[in-house]
Design a protein around this motif. Structure first.
Motif, PDB file in Angstrom:
ATOM      1  N   GLY A   7      -5.158  -9.830  13.246  1.00 54.94           N
ATOM      2  CA  GLY A   7      -4.184  -9.659  14.297  1.00 54.94           C
ATOM      3  C   GLY A   7      -3.420  -8.357  14.274  1.00 54.94           C
ATOM      4  O   GLY A   7      -2.781  -7.994  15.276  1.00 54.94           O
ATOM      5  N   ASN A   8      -3.471  -7.588  13.155  1.00 58.66           N
ATOM      6  CA  ASN A   8      -2.637  -6.386  13.105  1.00 58.66           C
ATOM      7  C   ASN A   8      -3.245  -5.237  12.307  1.00 58.66           C
ATOM      8  O   ASN A   8      -2.591  -4.205  12.131  1.00 58.66           O
ATOM      9  CB  ASN A   8      -1.265  -6.717  12.518  1.00 58.66           C
ATOM     10  CG  ASN A   8      -1.333  -7.064  11.045  1.00 58.66           C
ATOM     11  OD1 ASN A   8      -2.382  -7.442  10.533  1.00 58.66           O
ATOM     12  ND2 ASN A   8      -0.213  -6.940  10.358  1.00 58.66           N
ATOM     13  N   GLN A   9      -4.454  -5.386  11.804  1.00 55.56           N
ATOM     14  CA  GLN A   9      -5.073  -4.307  11.037  1.00 55.56           C
ATOM     15  C   GLN A   9      -6.310  -3.809  11.783  1.00 55.56           C
ATOM     16  O   GLN A   9      -7.187  -4.602  12.128  1.00 55.56           O
ATOM     17  CB  GLN A   9      -5.476  -4.786   9.640  1.00 55.56           C
ATOM     18  CG  GLN A   9      -4.304  -5.241   8.789  1.00 55.56           C
ATOM     19  CD  GLN A   9      -4.725  -5.442   7.350  1.00 55.56           C
ATOM     20  OE1 GLN A   9      -4.530  -4.571   6.505  1.00 55.56           O
ATOM     21  NE2 GLN A   9      -5.307  -6.592   7.043  1.00 55.56           N
ATOM     22  N   ALA A  40       5.090  -6.313  -3.049  1.00 55.92           N
ATOM     23  CA  ALA A  40       6.549  -6.172  -3.053  1.00 55.92           C
ATOM     24  C   ALA A  40       6.997  -5.546  -1.742  1.00 55.92           C
ATOM     25  O   ALA A  40       6.337  -4.642  -1.210  1.00 55.92           O
ATOM     26  CB  ALA A  40       7.002  -5.295  -4.231  1.00 55.92           C
ATOM     27  N   ASN A  41       8.122  -6.027  -1.211  1.00 52.02           N
ATOM     28  CA  ASN A  41       8.728  -5.455  -0.009  1.00 52.02           C
ATOM     29  C   ASN A  41       7.752  -5.393   1.162  1.00 52.02           C
ATOM     30  O   ASN A  41       7.716  -4.417   1.918  1.00 52.02           O
ATOM     31  CB  ASN A  41       9.279  -4.049  -0.294  1.00 52.02           C
ATOM     32  CG  ASN A  41      10.389  -4.063  -1.314  1.00 52.02           C
ATOM     33  OD1 ASN A  41      10.997  -5.096  -1.581  1.00 52.02           O
ATOM     34  ND2 ASN A  41      10.657  -2.907  -1.904  1.00 52.02           N
ATOM     35  N   ARG A  42       6.939  -6.444   1.294  1.00 48.90           N
ATOM     36  CA  ARG A  42       5.947  -6.533   2.368  1.00 48.90           C
ATOM     37  C   ARG A  42       4.933  -5.394   2.315  1.00 48.90           C
ATOM     38  O   ARG A  42       4.361  -4.986   3.332  1.00 48.90           O
ATOM     39  CB  ARG A  42       6.609  -6.566   3.755  1.00 48.90           C
ATOM     40  CG  ARG A  42       7.615  -7.665   3.956  1.00 48.90           C
ATOM     41  CD  ARG A  42       7.026  -9.029   3.771  1.00 48.90           C
ATOM     42  NE  ARG A  42       5.881  -9.255   4.644  1.00 48.90           N
ATOM     43  CZ  ARG A  42       5.043 -10.292   4.507  1.00 48.90           C
ATOM     44  NH1 ARG A  42       5.200 -11.140   3.512  1.00 48.90           N
ATOM     45  NH2 ARG A  42       4.035 -10.457   5.347  1.00 48.90           N
ATOM     46  N   LEU A  78       0.397   0.054   4.195  1.00 48.92           N
ATOM     47  CA  LEU A  78       1.351   0.014   5.296  1.00 48.92           C
ATOM     48  C   LEU A  78       2.043  -1.344   5.298  1.00 48.92           C
ATOM     49  O   LEU A  78       1.447  -2.357   4.903  1.00 48.92           O
ATOM     50  CB  LEU A  78       0.639   0.242   6.626  1.00 48.92           C
ATOM     51  CG  LEU A  78       0.079   1.655   6.841  1.00 48.92           C
ATOM     52  CD1 LEU A  78      -0.861   1.675   8.032  1.00 48.92           C
ATOM     53  CD2 LEU A  78       1.202   2.661   7.033  1.00 48.92           C
ATOM     54  N   PRO A  79       3.296  -1.421   5.740  1.00 54.01           N
ATOM     55  CA  PRO A  79       3.997  -2.712   5.755  1.00 54.01           C
ATOM     56  C   PRO A  79       3.232  -3.750   6.569  1.00 54.01           C
ATOM     57  O   PRO A  79       2.794  -3.485   7.696  1.00 54.01           O
ATOM     58  CB  PRO A  79       5.346  -2.372   6.388  1.00 54.01           C
ATOM     59  CG  PRO A  79       5.549  -0.916   6.104  1.00 54.01           C
ATOM     60  CD  PRO A  79       4.178  -0.317   6.163  1.00 54.01           C
ATOM     61  N   ASN A  80       3.035  -4.916   5.970  1.00 55.62           N
ATOM     62  CA  ASN A  80       2.357  -6.055   6.600  1.00 55.62           C
ATOM     63  C   ASN A  80       0.890  -5.788   6.930  1.00 55.62           C
ATOM     64  O   ASN A  80       0.262  -6.581   7.620  1.00 55.62           O
ATOM     65  CB  ASN A  80       3.093  -6.502   7.865  1.00 55.62           C
ATOM     66  CG  ASN A  80       4.496  -6.981   7.568  1.00 55.62           C
ATOM     67  OD1 ASN A  80       4.704  -7.838   6.719  1.00 55.62           O
ATOM     68  ND2 ASN A  80       5.470  -6.391   8.257  1.00 55.62           N
ATOM     69  N   LYS A  81       0.361  -4.676   6.444  1.00 55.04           N
ATOM     70  CA  LYS A  81      -1.062  -4.356   6.630  1.00 55.04           C
ATOM     71  C   LYS A  81      -1.635  -4.060   5.250  1.00 55.04           C
ATOM     72  O   LYS A  81      -1.705  -2.912   4.824  1.00 55.04           O
ATOM     73  CB  LYS A  81      -1.228  -3.162   7.579  1.00 55.04           C
ATOM     74  CG  LYS A  81      -0.674  -3.410   8.973  1.00 55.04           C
ATOM     75  CD  LYS A  81      -0.878  -2.218   9.896  1.00 55.04           C
ATOM     76  CE  LYS A  81      -0.333  -2.504  11.289  1.00 55.04           C
ATOM     77  NZ  LYS A  81      -0.563  -1.375  12.221  1.00 55.04           N
ATOM     78  N   PHE A  82      -2.076  -5.121   4.586  1.00 50.80           N
ATOM     79  CA  PHE A  82      -2.288  -5.058   3.149  1.00 50.80           C
ATOM     80  C   PHE A  82      -3.667  -4.555   2.742  1.00 50.80           C
ATOM     81  O   PHE A  82      -3.979  -4.532   1.556  1.00 50.80           O
ATOM     82  CB  PHE A  82      -2.022  -6.442   2.556  1.00 50.80           C
ATOM     83  CG  PHE A  82      -0.717  -7.035   3.002  1.00 50.80           C
ATOM     84  CD1 PHE A  82       0.481  -6.357   2.793  1.00 50.80           C
ATOM     85  CD2 PHE A  82      -0.680  -8.248   3.670  1.00 50.80           C
ATOM     86  CE1 PHE A  82       1.679  -6.889   3.227  1.00 50.80           C
ATOM     87  CE2 PHE A  82       0.521  -8.786   4.097  1.00 50.80           C
ATOM     88  CZ  PHE A  82       1.712  -8.109   3.880  1.00 50.80           C
TER      89      PHE A  82
END
Length: 957
Positions: free
Chosen positions: A454-456, A593-595, A622-626
């Motif tokens: 959904g986001n990567q 850590a820290n999203r 990237l944040p929330n894109k692991f």
């Protein structure tokens, strides 16, 4: 002087072998083995490893000592369970995996990729036994069978096509299957004895023909939750197991795979070096697990495992609801995935493909209907003049905006490189013909990406180009986009959509602009739209859905690939993107850590395609894109220092970067990380030397055991300014020393119910008999246990042991062994010991220079201790030991006895008292100090409550 009593009723000081035995505190001991003192005022026997469960009992497996085990909890059941059928997708006729029977001349035939049935009244059955299945499955559990029927025909009679059910079968009851061409799913309940039953499909009919393929029998997960252990086992005999990760379910009390795992099983990576063992790095992020081989071997491929729950095509009937095991790499689409066809084509889109109608080359061929190719012109060349590398028009048609555009005359195509005048432009080296029509036009590249989770977003695959040389200001148009199926394979499961981009070839920046987004459930939205205004239209249930008539009149320029994603469309600027060679990449350690997902000690290709290890480098996602790691998000603290990152952990907005020789503490409370402190000589050799506690992060090396509580690093070998252990003493097997840097690789685990650390000297099992140190974080005391990781002290075996993990109950769990692969956990229930040792301080009664006489020792104890050696020494002599008299009903017998205590195990509900009198009075007279020595065998019920020494100080002369 009168007799006095020296009472020892506090034992919680633990071992202190760094100071002189006479100078330690009264509640400390020179040596404790197989003894715990965490209960204030009591001595008890130590717990040990206890059996939790087995993986296999017959097959030989390799244990990657110190690694391999991972505990996690999840909202969904059935982790690790995939298709139960062996070779049920590509090769049904492999060996004797399937059996086909018939009662007549006709019936089922096993073929290479399918089964065929042709009968005239005959009953045919194909079945797979429990022993032949990939996974035996579970009793009384919901399952689904997915299957494809082709070539179906019937005439007359009463045809039957069903899953057989009942006693001896996998299904609980008969389940009728669909008799028509297509792909179907049948849900049913398994039998109460399904684990031992056959999975059978029966067909019969007067005249019926079936081609049956693509059989998948899968459990249906439910969101009631379960707790799991991943247990990696290395290659077995002849590499049969190929790096299988077995999944243990606490709900079911068993492993997902019990028999013969193959490529359908949760495997770590394929291929790998023959016989090589990998060292899994697991990270759980938002319910999904990412895996890497810490060694980053030649064939390592990063992996992703998680439960996916999403609908497809705007329906509730087509969905991907299952556990998916796949690559972590965000692969771009290929020409095979994006299929271009004409509108007259017969659509039958395969799983994982978007089939796009392109009758007009992605345009509607109507001039002045939009704003694509706004500078395009058609003209005629001049009748005279030198036309080499020039195009000379006989009318004013050119403008400076045409530089970079394509020019075509007949079959010759070139690029305008310079503007001279309205009638003359410069082109690439080409000779133009006189008095011939030409076209100047813009061409556009069209690229596609996949959207994951959904986001990567993947990198762009440049699929094709469009150009309309004779049409100025045309409109972009897609007549149809077709897709279908559940998109629930290992490749498609994570994909939630696609994006389409364009770039104008005359644009020197080569910027990719966003055209439209395709969502596999919501539909399609253009770049300038907030909502998905075009929704999926069902053409054929499950297999075919369409997005129709997409017009884009003007090329959008307000969103680019870079502004949407935060990085360029360049694989050399990202970690692990489009690794086409499928060669070893990876990282040795990671932490969430820290999203953001931090990874360290990274192997990747440089801009020249050369794979290199970067032992000092960290990257953060990237944040929330692991799975997206731009190289400009690199974090390096110390570089080229001859060291490398071993482990990453976090606590209290701090990232702990462990190298082999040092520890960096990095502040991550803000957007930009900064180094807060560096501790030399506090690194670790291996990641299993670090564990989390509710006090902070604990770890162990050859110089000490440490705890970081968010403020400071403390050495747990030190207390009140003094060290408990002399780290220069290496006599670990007698519990006197600490670890040896050259030979030992200690591992550490945490017991939350007791607030204790367990430190194992050698998880490889080659020395120290699986012995441990136990540290009580409440009393700040140390004790030692011999062979405590095994279940049987007398066996004397030393097994390779995985890393320690805490399961959902907080129990400390590990995997041990090379054949039966025992799953074990630590129990603090006291256990018997044949090697217990209790050695008190050398007691001088606070008068070291004064002579004393010892009259007797009174001990309050319980349990069986009649084989426990109980002696004493005097004046600090550790080589000469003296005996007490034996006891009967707690009173001295008058005869010397090395084991003077009695067996009180018949009644351990109250404390027994024994008076121990020195067997030879003179040996305990005129002494300066007195030390008690206990060693040998005690049962689990043994405990000491207090010890009193009756003595008299002699007159000072």
């Amino acid at each position: 002087m009168a007799k006095q009593v020296y009472k020892i009723d506090q034992f919680h000081g633990g071992v202190n072998n760094n100071a002189d035995p006479r100078d330690i505190k009264d509640h400390e001991f020179v040596e404790l083995r197989d003894i715990v003192i965490n209960n204030i005022g009591q001595i008890k026997t130590m717990g040990r490893g206890a059996l939790l469960n087995y993986v296999f009992e017959t097959d030989s497996l390799t244990n990657s000592y110190g690694y391999g085990l991972f505990a996690f909890s999840h909202d969904y059941t059935m982790a690790g369970h995939h298709s139960l059928l062996r070779n049920g997708i590509t090769n049904q006729n492999s060996g004797s995996i399937w059996t086909a029977t018939t009662n007549g001349l006709y019936g089922w035939t096993k073929n290479n990729g399918n089964f065929t049935y042709a009968a005239q009244g005959d009953v045919g059955v194909i079945y797979q036994t429990a022993n032949n299945r990939q996974d035996r499955g579970f009793n009384s559990t919901n399952y689904k069978l997915t299957y494809t029927v082709a070539g179906y025909s019937e005439s007359g009679g009463t045809p039957v096509f069903k899953i057989k059910g009942g006693s001896g079968e996998f299904a609980n009851t008969d389940q009728n299957l669909t008799r028509a061409n297509g792909t179907y799913t049948k849900t049913f309940l398994s039998h109460s004895s399904a684990r031992t039953g056959k999975f059978s499909i029966q067909a019969s009919g007067s005249t019926m023909n079936i081609v049956l393929s693509n059989l998948k029998l899968e459990p249906i997960a439910v969101n009631t939750g379960d707790n799991y252990l991943f247990n990696y086992r290395g290659p077995g005999a002849n590499n049969v197991f190929e790096d299988v990760i077995f999944t243990y379910s606490f709900n079911q009390g068993t492993y997902a795979v019990q028999e013969k795992p193959s490529s359908d099983t949760l495997n770590f990576s394929f291929p790998r070096e023959q016989g090589a063992t990998i060292y899994p790095q697991y990270n759980l992020i938002d319910g999904n697990i990412r895996l890497s081989d810490r060694k980053k071997g030649e064939y390592n491929i990063l992996k992703w495992y998680g439960y996916i729950e999403r609908n497809r095509w705007g329906t509730t009937s087509v969905k991907c609801n299952k556990w998916i095991y796949t690559d972590a790499e965000l692969l771009s689409p290929t020409d095979t995935n994006i299929v271009l066809s004409g509108s007259g084509s017969s659509y039958s889109p395969d799983e994982g493909k978007l089939e796009i109608s392109t009758d007009y080359g992605f345009s509607n061929m109507v001039a002045e209907s939009g704003k694509w190719n706004p500078n395009g012109v058609v003209g005629t060349s001049a009748s005279s003049g030198n036309a080499l590398r020039k195009l000379i028009s006989n009318s004013a048609v050119f403008s400076s905006n045409m530089v970079g555009m394509s020019v075509k005359m007949g079959s010759s195509v070139s690029i305008i490189t310079g503007f001279e005048s309205e009638t003359i432009v410069h082109t690439e080296s080409i000779t133009w013909s006189d008095s011939t029509a030409f076209q100047v036009y813009d061409s556009y590249d069209l690229g596609f990406t996949w959207v994951y989770d959904g986001n990567q977003e993947s990198l762009i695959h440049n699929r094709t180009s469009i150009a309309e040389p004779t049409k100025k200001n045309f409109s972009f148009f897609i007549q149809d986009i077709a897709a279908g199926h559940a998109w629930d394979t290992s490749f498609t499961g994570r994909i939630t959509g696609a994006n389409m981009y364009y770039r104008k070839n005359s644009d020197t920046s080569k910027t990719w602009y966003h055209l439209l987004e395709i969502d596999l459930n919501k539909g399609l939205r253009k770049s300038d739209q907030e909502d998905f205004t075009t929704t999926w239209t069902q053409i054929t249930s499950i297999t075919e859905y369409h997005l129709q008539d997409t017009f884009i009149s003007e090329p959008p320029t307000f969103e680019t690939y870079e502004t949407r994603n935060g990085f360029k469309n360049d694989p050399t600027e990202l970690f692990n993107m489009n690794n086409d060679d499928q060669v070893g990449v990876g990282y040795s350690t990671g932490v969430f850590a820290n999203r953001q997902f931090y990874i360290g000690n990274i192997k990747m290709a440089n801009k020249d395609g050369i794979y290199k290890n970067h032992g000092d480098m960290m990257l953060k996602s990237l944040p929330n894109k692991f799975d997206l790691f731009p190289l400009n998000r690199k974090v390096e603290v110390s570089v080229q220092d001859g060291d490398e990152i071993v482990h990453l952990d976090t606590y209290a907005d701090r990232l702990l970067q462990y190298k082999k020789n040092k520890l960096h503490i990095i502040n991550i409370s803000q957007e930009i990380e900064f180094l807060e402190d560096t501790y030399m000589y506090k690194g670790v050799k291996n990641p299993y030397a670090v564990c989390r506690t509710d006090y902070g992060i604990a770890w162990v090396n050859d110089l000490g055991c440490y705890l970081y509580d968010g403020k400071e690093v403390r050495n747990l070998l030190e207390h009140e300014g003094f060290s408990r252990f002399d780290v220069h003493i290496r006599d670990l097997d007698s519990s006197n020393g600490w670890f040896n840097y050259d030979n030992d690789n200690p591992s550490i685990g945490y017991l939350p119910n007791k607030r204790q650390l367990i430190i194992m000297a050698d998880p490889k099992g080659e020395q120290h008999d699986n012995s441990i140190y136990l540290y009580d974080m409440t009393t700040k005391s140390w004790t030692y246990g011999l062979n405590k990781i095994d279940t049987d002290e007398e066996s004397g075996s030393s097994l390779p042991v995985s890393n320690f993990v805490n399961d959902y109950k907080g129990r400390l769990v590990w995997s041990a062994g090379t054949e039966s692969s025992e799953l074990m956990y630590w129990t603090d229930t006291p256990t018997a010991s044949i090697t217990a040792i209790i050695k008190t301080k050398d007691i001088d009664f606070n008068a070291p220079a004064v002579r004393k006489r010892i009259y007797k020792v009174r001990i309050s104890y319980k349990g069986d201790a009649d084989t426990l050696t109980f002696q004493y020494s005097v004046n600090g002599d550790n080589n000469t030991f003296y005996n007490f008299e034996g006891t009967s009903l707690g009173k001295p017998t008058g005869s010397a006895d090395t084991t003077p205590l009695e067996d009180t195990n018949a009644d351990d509900t109250y404390w027994y008292h024994a008076e121990l009198k020195p067997a030879t009075t003179s040996e305990a007279n005129n002494i300066y100090s007195f030390q008690l020595h206990m060693s040998g065998t005690v049962l689990s019920s043994f405990a000491i409550n207090d010890i009193s020494i009756i003595y008299r100080i002699k007159t000072v002369k």
